[in-house]
Design a protein around this motif. Structure first.
Motif, PDB file in Angstrom:
ATOM      1  N   GLU A  82       0.812  -1.222   0.000  1.00 45.01           N
ATOM      2  CA  GLU A  82       0.000   0.000   0.000  1.00 45.01           C
ATOM      3  C   GLU A  82       0.845   1.272   0.000  1.00 45.01           C
ATOM      4  O   GLU A  82       1.568   1.551   0.954  1.00 45.01           O
ATOM      5  N   LEU A  83       0.737   2.033  -1.077  1.00 44.17           N
ATOM      6  CA  LEU A  83       1.390   3.331  -1.195  1.00 44.17           C
ATOM      7  C   LEU A  83       0.327   4.419  -1.141  1.00 44.17           C
ATOM      8  O   LEU A  83      -0.687   4.325  -1.832  1.00 44.17           O
ATOM      9  N   PHE A  84       0.570   5.450  -0.355  1.00 43.81           N
ATOM     10  CA  PHE A  84      -0.438   6.494  -0.137  1.00 43.81           C
ATOM     11  C   PHE A  84      -0.939   7.106  -1.433  1.00 43.81           C
ATOM     12  O   PHE A  84      -2.146   7.265  -1.630  1.00 43.81           O
ATOM     13  N   THR A  85      -0.033   7.458  -2.333  1.00 42.93           N
ATOM     14  CA  THR A  85      -0.436   8.189  -3.530  1.00 42.93           C
ATOM     15  C   THR A  85      -1.400   7.377  -4.402  1.00 42.93           C
ATOM     16  O   THR A  85      -2.401   7.907  -4.896  1.00 42.93           O
ATOM     17  N   SER A  86      -1.130   6.102  -4.617  1.00 43.32           N
ATOM     18  CA  SER A  86      -2.052   5.287  -5.407  1.00 43.32           C
ATOM     19  C   SER A  86      -3.286   4.902  -4.596  1.00 43.32           C
ATOM     20  O   SER A  86      -4.374   4.728  -5.150  1.00 43.32           O
ATOM     21  N   ASN A  87      -3.132   4.804  -3.260  1.00 36.85           N
ATOM     22  CA  ASN A  87      -4.279   4.502  -2.407  1.00 36.85           C
ATOM     23  C   ASN A  87      -5.337   5.596  -2.507  1.00 36.85           C
ATOM     24  O   ASN A  87      -6.537   5.322  -2.419  1.00 36.85           O
ATOM     25  N   VAL A  88      -4.893   6.844  -2.713  1.00 39.43           N
ATOM     26  CA  VAL A  88      -5.831   7.956  -2.916  1.00 39.43           C
ATOM     27  C   VAL A  88      -6.747   7.660  -4.095  1.00 39.43           C
ATOM     28  O   VAL A  88      -7.968   7.830  -4.027  1.00 39.43           O
ATOM     29  N   MET A  89      -6.166   7.193  -5.194  1.00 44.18           N
ATOM     30  CA  MET A  89      -6.954   6.886  -6.386  1.00 44.18           C
ATOM     31  C   MET A  89      -7.922   5.734  -6.117  1.00 44.18           C
ATOM     32  O   MET A  89      -9.115   5.822  -6.416  1.00 44.18           O
ATOM     33  N   TYR A  90      -7.411   4.648  -5.556  1.00 41.78           N
ATOM     34  CA  TYR A  90      -8.248   3.472  -5.308  1.00 41.78           C
ATOM     35  C   TYR A  90      -9.425   3.808  -4.394  1.00 41.78           C
ATOM     36  O   TYR A  90     -10.582   3.472  -4.709  1.00 41.78           O
ATOM     37  N   MET A  91      -9.152   4.464  -3.279  1.00 40.82           N
ATOM     38  CA  MET A  91     -10.216   4.688  -2.301  1.00 40.82           C
ATOM     39  C   MET A  91     -11.175   5.792  -2.738  1.00 40.82           C
ATOM     40  O   MET A  91     -12.361   5.756  -2.375  1.00 40.82           O
ATOM     41  N   THR A  92     -10.700   6.749  -3.516  1.00 38.23           N
ATOM     42  CA  THR A  92     -11.614   7.746  -4.073  1.00 38.23           C
ATOM     43  C   THR A  92     -12.595   7.072  -5.025  1.00 38.23           C
ATOM     44  O   THR A  92     -13.806   7.350  -4.998  1.00 38.23           O
TER      45      THR A  92
END
Length: 276
Positions: A82-92
């Protein structure tokens, strides 16, 4: 397997991430810590590579360290951490498609953000026991980059953060549409090179950079310097990934989303294949 229309797949992944967050929070945090350590490792090697070129008078040192940094994102994608920057995209996208609540989205972001930080700090401590970056002159490439990042105006950092995570999330999203594994890796490397060489602001990579610089030269950066960069970079990353990719992808591909009934039918078809 490629996903010509990626929205349904990413929404399902967001739902899976939510489940792990709720039922195995420690494992979710550990996954983020592992990704943070990967970022710190590759950044440290990139800085050593850049310094090697710089100390020998090569004007191409920025190309050298930028070209290598794509290794980090490839490793994170392959390891499914889990990387924060890509997690932003997934969870949005999870929120936009109704798979994730607002509270779960924010909880995921914060857990992954601080998990990434924990992994970076732990890696830095271990790295320093091995000798760190070795000889560390005052004009080391890492210190030069950190000085530029912490000396920029707030809004300049913010917009660089927006562009950074727009590119990073595209580097996660677009390869899903390809079949060939080498083509996927090449696309990731090229897009990561674009953000890193351009000097855009990646909040987690910046964490790793600042951690390494402070470990080698504690007087080089103050906490205020670091926060001056981290706050706008993080906000920019959220906008770039959440609006620049997640919202845009939702608007372009929401017609491809499976309805609950269609999803249930697909699962039933897998369990009970038709007999011809």
């Amino acid at each position: 397997m490629s996903h010509t229309y990626s929205l349904d797949y990413v929404a399902q992944q967001a739902s899976a991430k939510r489940t792990v967050l709720r039922t195995a929070t420690a494992r979710y945090f550990l996954s983020a810590a592992f990704a943070g350590a990967l970022i710190a490792l590759v950044l440290a090697v990139s800085m050593r590579l850049g310094q090697l070129f710089h100390s020998n008078g090569s004007p191409y040192y920025a190309i050298a360290y930028s070209a290598f940094f794509g290794t980090a994102l490839v490793a994170i994608i392959v390891s499914k951490t889990e990387l924060f920057t890509s997690n932003v995209m997934y969870m949005t996208l999870g929120k936009l498609t109704g798979r994730v609540s607002s509270g779960e989205m924010l909880a995921s972001w914060s857990t992954v953000y601080f998990g990434n930080l924990a992994g970076i700090l732990l890696f830095t401590v271990v790295w320093m026991q091995t000798g760190g970056l070795g000889d560390y002159p005052a004009d080391h490439v890492a210190s030069q980059i950190a000085a530029v990042k912490t000396g920029a105006p707030f809004m300049k950092i913010f917009w660089k953060g927006v562009l950074c995570n727009w590119i990073i999330c595209l580097a996660v999203w677009l390869p899903m549409k390809l079949e060939n594994e080498m083509a996927k890796i090449a696309l990731v490397f090229l897009l990561v090179f674009a953000f890193f060489f351009s000097g855009f602001e990646h909040s987690i990579a910046n964490m790793a950079l600042f951690s390494l610089v402070v470990a080698h030269a504690p007087e080089a950066l103050s906490f205020a310097d670091i926060m001056h960069n981290m706050l706008p970079a993080t906000l920019g990353n959220i906008v770039g990934g959440g609006i620049g990719v997640a919202l845009l992808a939702f608007m372009l591909e929401r017609h491809t989303l499976s309805t609950p009934a269609a999803t249930a039918q697909k699962q039933a078809d897998k369990l009970n294949p038709a007999i011809s």
